[in-house]
Every structure is written in structure tokens, then in C-alpha cells.
Design a protein around this motif. Structure first.
Motif, PDB file in Angstrom:
ATOM      1  N   TRP A 134       8.813   1.594   2.326  1.00  0.00           N
ATOM      2  CA  TRP A 134       8.395   0.524   1.413  1.00  0.00           C
ATOM      3  C   TRP A 134       8.279   1.032  -0.023  1.00  0.00           C
ATOM      4  N   VAL A 135       7.643   2.183  -0.210  1.00  0.00           N
ATOM      5  CA  VAL A 135       7.503   2.746  -1.556  1.00  0.00           C
ATOM      6  C   VAL A 135       8.876   3.035  -2.157  1.00  0.00           C
ATOM      7  N   PHE A 136       9.808   3.458  -1.311  1.00  0.00           N
ATOM      8  CA  PHE A 136      11.167   3.737  -1.785  1.00  0.00           C
ATOM      9  C   PHE A 136      11.876   2.444  -2.193  1.00  0.00           C
ATOM     10  N   ARG A 137      11.668   1.380  -1.423  1.00  0.00           N
ATOM     11  CA  ARG A 137      12.348   0.105  -1.699  1.00  0.00           C
ATOM     12  C   ARG A 137      11.705  -0.639  -2.859  1.00  0.00           C
ATOM     13  N   ALA A 138      10.394  -0.807  -2.799  1.00  0.00           N
ATOM     14  CA  ALA A 138       9.658  -1.578  -3.803  1.00  0.00           C
ATOM     15  C   ALA A 138       9.173  -0.622  -4.888  1.00  0.00           C
ATOM     16  N   HIS A 139      10.058  -0.301  -5.818  1.00  0.00           N
ATOM     17  CA  HIS A 139       9.759   0.748  -6.809  1.00  0.00           C
ATOM     18  C   HIS A 139       8.562   0.403  -7.682  1.00  0.00           C
ATOM     19  N   GLN A 140       8.226  -0.887  -7.795  1.00  0.00           N
ATOM     20  CA  GLN A 140       7.092  -1.252  -8.643  1.00  0.00           C
ATOM     21  C   GLN A 140       5.758  -0.805  -8.054  1.00  0.00           C
ATOM     22  N   VAL A 141       5.703  -0.549  -6.753  1.00  0.00           N
ATOM     23  CA  VAL A 141       4.464  -0.037  -6.164  1.00  0.00           C
ATOM     24  C   VAL A 141       4.120   1.312  -6.783  1.00  0.00           C
ATOM     25  N   ALA A 142       5.094   2.220  -6.824  1.00  0.00           N
ATOM     26  CA  ALA A 142       4.870   3.534  -7.434  1.00  0.00           C
ATOM     27  C   ALA A 142       4.616   3.412  -8.931  1.00  0.00           C
ATOM     28  N   THR A 143       5.351   2.502  -9.582  1.00  0.00           N
ATOM     29  CA  THR A 143       5.158   2.291 -11.022  1.00  0.00           C
ATOM     30  C   THR A 143       3.738   1.825 -11.312  1.00  0.00           C
ATOM     31  N   PHE A 144       3.237   0.883 -10.523  1.00  0.00           N
ATOM     32  CA  PHE A 144       1.888   0.364 -10.740  1.00  0.00           C
ATOM     33  C   PHE A 144       0.828   1.419 -10.445  1.00  0.00           C
ATOM     34  N   LEU A 145       1.048   2.248  -9.420  1.00  0.00           N
ATOM     35  CA  LEU A 145       0.109   3.338  -9.154  1.00  0.00           C
ATOM     36  C   LEU A 145       0.044   4.303 -10.331  1.00  0.00           C
ATOM     37  N   SER A 146       1.210   4.651 -10.870  1.00  0.00           N
ATOM     38  CA  SER A 146       1.233   5.541 -12.038  1.00  0.00           C
ATOM     39  C   SER A 146       0.521   4.902 -13.223  1.00  0.00           C
ATOM     40  N   LEU A 147       0.748   3.603 -13.413  1.00  0.00           N
ATOM     41  CA  LEU A 147       0.144   2.900 -14.546  1.00  0.00           C
ATOM     42  C   LEU A 147      -1.376   2.944 -14.486  1.00  0.00           C
ATOM     43  N   ILE A 148      -1.954   2.681 -13.308  1.00  0.00           N
ATOM     44  CA  ILE A 148      -3.422   2.651 -13.256  1.00  0.00           C
ATOM     45  C   ILE A 148      -4.017   4.050 -13.400  1.00  0.00           C
ATOM     46  N   ILE A 149      -3.264   5.086 -13.027  1.00  0.00           N
ATOM     47  CA  ILE A 149      -3.737   6.453 -13.268  1.00  0.00           C
ATOM     48  C   ILE A 149      -3.647   6.775 -14.753  1.00  0.00           C
ATOM     49  N   HIS A 150      -2.482   6.536 -15.342  1.00  0.00           N
ATOM     50  CA  HIS A 150      -2.292   6.829 -16.773  1.00  0.00           C
ATOM     51  C   HIS A 150      -3.294   6.070 -17.638  1.00  0.00           C
ATOM     52  N   GLN A 151      -3.396   4.754 -17.424  1.00  0.00           N
ATOM     53  CA  GLN A 151      -4.234   3.928 -18.288  1.00  0.00           C
ATOM     54  C   GLN A 151      -5.696   3.890 -17.837  1.00  0.00           C
ATOM     55  N   GLY A 152      -5.939   3.994 -16.535  1.00  0.00           N
ATOM     56  CA  GLY A 152      -7.310   3.981 -16.053  1.00  0.00           C
ATOM     57  C   GLY A 152      -8.040   5.288 -16.319  1.00  0.00           C
ATOM     58  N   PHE A 153      -7.357   6.413 -16.076  1.00  0.00           N
ATOM     59  CA  PHE A 153      -7.952   7.741 -16.278  1.00  0.00           C
ATOM     60  C   PHE A 153      -7.652   8.287 -17.670  1.00  0.00           C
ATOM     61  N   LEU A 154      -6.761   7.614 -18.404  1.00  0.00           N
ATOM     62  CA  LEU A 154      -6.242   8.123 -19.687  1.00  0.00           C
ATOM     63  C   LEU A 154      -5.695   9.534 -19.495  1.00  0.00           C
ATOM     64  N   LEU A 155      -4.855   9.681 -18.475  1.00  0.00           N
ATOM     65  CA  LEU A 155      -4.284  10.974 -18.107  1.00  0.00           C
ATOM     66  C   LEU A 155      -2.773  10.957 -18.327  1.00  0.00           C
ATOM     67  N   LEU A 156      -2.263  11.926 -19.066  1.00  0.00           N
ATOM     68  CA  LEU A 156      -0.820  12.080 -19.310  1.00  0.00           C
ATOM     69  C   LEU A 156      -0.190  10.774 -19.799  1.00  0.00           C
ATOM     70  N   CYS A 157      -0.880  10.098 -20.702  1.00  0.00           N
ATOM     71  CA  CYS A 157      -0.396   8.802 -21.184  1.00  0.00           C
ATOM     72  C   CYS A 157       0.931   8.907 -21.918  1.00  0.00           C
ATOM     73  N   SER A 158       1.214  10.060 -22.500  1.00  0.00           N
ATOM     74  CA  SER A 158       2.463  10.212 -23.259  1.00  0.00           C
ATOM     75  C   SER A 158       3.683  10.145 -22.356  1.00  0.00           C
ATOM     76  N   THR A 159       3.516  10.341 -21.048  1.00  0.00           N
ATOM     77  CA  THR A 159       4.659  10.300 -20.132  1.00  0.00           C
ATOM     78  C   THR A 159       4.915   8.887 -19.597  1.00  0.00           C
ATOM     79  N   LEU A 160       4.056   7.928 -19.933  1.00  0.00           N
ATOM     80  CA  LEU A 160       4.207   6.556 -19.450  1.00  0.00           C
ATOM     81  C   LEU A 160       5.036   5.746 -20.435  1.00  0.00           C
TER      82      LEU A 160
END
Length: 470
Positions: free
Chosen positions: A214-240
Motif C-alpha cells: 500500500w505504501v508503495f502504491r499510494a505514494h501520498q501516504v509516505a509524503t504525508f508522513l514526511s510532511l507531518i514530521i518536517h512541519q510538526g517537529f520542524l525537522l530537516l525542513c529544508s529537504t521538504l
């Protein structure tokens, strides 16, 4: 490429200069990135400053503290992330829960979520859903997805990164959080090959293999997980690449209006556009601003580059199409196989070209022997999407599906009526040519229409080139 080059270096050269127990599992982070991960852990674990380096940890309360994640993410998502981290160790097996997160657990989880494979991401997701790490019910995956999508809206609004779009759909519309969550879950292939397409599938089991696929097929799942880490934790925001995920909304500030679009529908449709078209959307036409006029529509969308056409029928269905080329008024089909049709409500879906024919786009006006209107897919009188020259009327015919796009009937009724229609140009505007010999007929489509109704021709037509509208 740098991500993998880093993993080839000897372990003593990776991360920062200190020796960390998580060093073996942080190889996907560049040295500067690893240092940022370490600083975040140090801040989260500051309540345990008296502990040795190998025993430092942080609690759920520390993660929820205002100085860290605080209100940036919904409380239920913060709890899910914490539980996902505490159930994973370096062996990539589920681990019994504890009251704190070690530096090793934190680093491994961040590596999996931000730079991991589909298998590694699915492991964290499984642990965010289940305390046992075993198979979960499809209904639990759907609830997780709903929380994930809701967290995306929440954090973008909290960080003021909506880029001009509304966080909520128009009044009376179904929840776009639920609609997008259902779309993402529909990409899941359950054990036995079935898809999560209705309530009857909610009690099916989903193991790690199902989630990985599912994660491989629905690429937005991984994208959304990365987004909430980057923006929620303010971690490695320059890579987003947030600008490519959420396009900038460009509307005349003096002429604001209530769009059919919200942030989630924009993110979903934008993810299907060509990469070079994802940075900004420019409003070309809206019935609320420009009236119910097919002549106005033609005058405002022709020669303006690729664009999205969408409308809401009188039954509340919202749908449209992406035109990959500039619209031109002519009796022939136009466009190419990058075009697609889409639905936003009551369900989200994108329908790409089947290869059956090349009837991608059609725009015609003022002809007596062939249809006058805007169409996409199908054929004359049987379009996948049709907006009639008698503005406010259209059809979506698909029995069993549109030949060009494979789409079903997009409207509630085959022949529909509508009051709201919008057209958005996507990407940079085409380069404008210098205006020369510009006529009032070039800038006022209503004037052209009145001239034709009165029986008078455009005497200059065919003798001069009409410049593109600026």
C-alpha cells in the motif's frame, strides 16, 4: 544519490563526531542532517540531562510540550507517532511498549519515516496502529489514514503554509478529509487480491506485507508522513519540497471569491500534474466573478497555457479535467495524452488516458453543423465532460466508461446543470507576445458575440493575428 553515498562511508565517518548508540541505523542521514536529528533528541530529552548518553530518553509529555510539537499536530497523531517509535528497535521487530523513547528508537524511526523504504515505513505505520505489531483490521488502517490526512491540514494551517487555499471545503460539502482518506485506502490490495472499496472490506486483515504494498502504491501516504514530521517537529525542513506539494494560489486580491477547492483537493490534483506545473495556480475564470457566459469563458481561457476546468453540478458533485495544452477555439480535437479527467466530490479520483483515441480536448463556438461547447473525452454528443455553449448545462456520458479516459459518469445525472465553474492555469504563464493592432474584440468576448448576433462579421479576421490576452 548523496543519501546512499553516505551509507557507504565507514561508520566512524558518519553522523557527528560523537559516538552514538544509534550510529549503525542513521546511515541514510547526511552528517548535517544527523546532527539536526541529534539536536532535536537532545531538546526533547532535556528533562533527563542527568542521565548518561546511552540512557537518555523522552516521554510523551515532553513530545507534546509547547516548546516541541505542542499544538502543531493533533494530540491523537502525536500519540500515534510516540507509540510507533517506542515499539521499534534496531532489529526492525516490534518491541514492547515503554514509557520513554530512547535515542536509538528515535533515530531509527526518523530514518524510516523520512528516508526509509516502503517496507521500513510500513513497519512504523503498523506500530502506529497496533500495540501487538501483528495484523490489523482494514477499519483501523482507514482510521489511521483519516488521522494522517487531518494532521496534514492541521499542521499546514498551524504553520501558515496553506499558500492562499482554504483549509475547509465549501459549506455543505462532505468532509474532504474522509474523501481523501477513502481514496488512499482504495489503493490498498487486501489479502486475496481484493480492494478496500466499501464497508464490506473493513473487517479484513492487513499484515505488514499488505501495508508495504500500500505504501508503495499510494505514494501520498509516505509524503504525508514526511510532511507531518518536517512541519510538526520542524525537522530537516529544508529537504521538504513544500512548494511542489502545495501550489501558490494566485487570485486578484481585489476580487476574492469562495472557490470549489480546498487545500486537500488541491494537493490531490496537483500531485497528478506534470512536475513543472505544480508550483502555482492562477485563476482564469470563475462564474462568481465573471458571470455565466460561454463567450467570457472562451475569451479568458484560450491561449493561456495548461489549465484545470472544474465545476459543481446542482447535485453537489465536483469534477473536471486537466487540459495539458492551451485551449484554442476550433472544430478539431486538441491536446495530448497528459490530459486527464478527475472527480473531487463525492469521491476523489483521477482518470488518465486509455490510448483508445485522441479526443482529449475540444472547444468550439459559432458553428452550425458541429457541437458548440467545451468537451473532454469521448465523442460528439457523448463526452466524458461536456459544457454546453448554452451556459449552465452539460453532460457526462460513460456507459460503461469514457473511451478516452476510462472514467465513469462524473455528474450525479447524465445531463446536468451547474452554477459554479472555475478554470485555473497551472504553472508559469506562457510568454506573452508584444501587443500590436489590439482591438476591443480581442479583449471583450461579449463584444465579439454581440457582433455575430447582429449579423456583422469581423472584417479584420484572417488578415491580422490576434494577440494572446495578457
Amino acid at each position: 544519490m548523496a543519501l546512499w553515498l553516505e551509507s557507504r562511508q565507514p561508520q566512524g565517518q558518519m553522523g557527528n563526531s560523537k559516538s552514538h548508540p544509534e550510529q549503525e541505523f542513521s546511515s541514510r542521514f547526511l552528517p548535517g542532517e544527523q546532527a539536526e536529528v541529534n539536536r532535536l533528541f537532545d531538546a526533547l530529552s532535556s528533562e533527563n540531562l542527568g542521565s548518561s548518553t546511552s540512557h537518555r530518553s523522552f516521554s510523551l509529555q515532553a513530545l507534546k510540550a509547547r516548546g516541541h510539537v505542542g499544538d502543531a499536530l493533533p494530540p491523537e497523531m502525536v500519540t500515534r507517532l510516540f507509540e510507533g517509535m517506542q515499539r521499534v528497535d534496531g532489529s526492525r521487530k516490534a518491541k514492547g511498549p515503554s514509557e520513554h523513547i530512547s535515542q536509538k528508537q528515535f533515530t531509527v524511526s526518523m530514518s524510516h519515516l523520512l528516508k526509509g523504504t516502503a517496507e521500513e515505513k510500513s513497519l512504523v505505520i503498523l506500530n502506529m496502529i497496533s500495540a501487538s505489531g501483528g495484523p490489523v483490521k482494514a477499519r483501523d488502517v482507514y482510521k489511521f489514514t483519516e488521522d494522517l490526512v487531518g494532521s496534514v491540514v492541521h499542521v499546514l494551517n498551524y504553520r501558515q503554509e496553506l499558500r492562499g487555499w482554504s483549509q475547509k471545503p465549501p459549506p455543505g460539502s462532505p468532509s474532504r478529509v474522509q474523501v481523501l482518506a477513502a481514496q488512499l485506502c482504495s489503493e490498498m490490495k487486501l489479502q486475496g487480491g481484493g480492494k478496500l472499496l466499501g464497508p464490506q472490506w473493513l473487517d479484513c486483515d492487513c499484515d505488514e506485507a499488505v501495508l508495504e504494498d500500500w505504501v508503495f502504491r499510494a505514494h501520498q501516504v509516505a509524503t504525508f508522513l514526511s510532511l507531518i514530521i518536517h512541519q510538526g517537529f520542524l525537522l530537516l525542513c529544508s529537504t521538504l519540497e513544500l512548494a511542489a506539494l502545495v501550489p501558490k494560489r494566485q487570485v486578484d486580491p481585489q476580487r476574492e471569491f469562495a472557490s470549489l477547492l480546498d487545500i486537500l483537493s488541491v494537493i490531490y490534483i496537483n500531485s497528478h500534474l506534470p512536475q513543472e506545473r505544480r508550483l502555482r495556480w492562477r485563476l482564469l475564470f470563475a462564474t462568481e466573478l465573471h458571470g455565466n457566459s460561454f463567450a467570457q469563458l472562451c475569451g479568458r481561457i484560450t491561449h493561456r497555457g495548461p489549465c484545470l476546468v472544474l465545476l459543481e453540478d446542482c447535485d453537489g458533485h465536483v469534477f473536471g479535467g486537466f487540459a495539458s495544452c492551451s485551449w484554442e477555439v476550433k472544430p478539431q480535437f486538441q491536446g495530448d495524452d497528459r490530459c486527464f479527467l478527475f472527480s473531487i466530490s463525492p469521491s476523489m479520483a483521477v482518470y488518465t488516458c486509455t490510448g483508445y483515441n485522441d479526443h482529449y480536448m475540444y472547444l468550439n463556438q459559432g458553428r452550425k453543423t458541429i457541437p458548440n461547447g467545451l468537451g473532454m473525452g469521448g465523442q460528439h454528443g457523448y463526452f466524458g465532460l461536456w459544457i454546453d455553449v448554452d451556459f449552465g448545462k452539460g453532460h457526462s456520458k460513460a456507459k460503461p466508461s469514457c473511451t478516452t479516459y476510462g472514467s465513469p459518469q462524473l455528474s450525479a445525472q447524465e445531463d446536468f446543470q451547474f452554477q459554479k465553474l472555475e478554470v485555473w492555469a497551472v504553472g508559469d504563464a506562457p510568454k506573452a507576445e508584444p501587443a500590436r493592432n489590439r482591438s476591443i474584440l480581442d479583449v471583450d468576448p461579449e463584444a465579439r458575440a454581440l457582433l455575430k448576433v447582429s449579423g456583422r462579421g469581423c472584417h479584420s479576421e484572417g488578415f491580422r493575428e490576434v494577440p494572446d490576452e495578457q
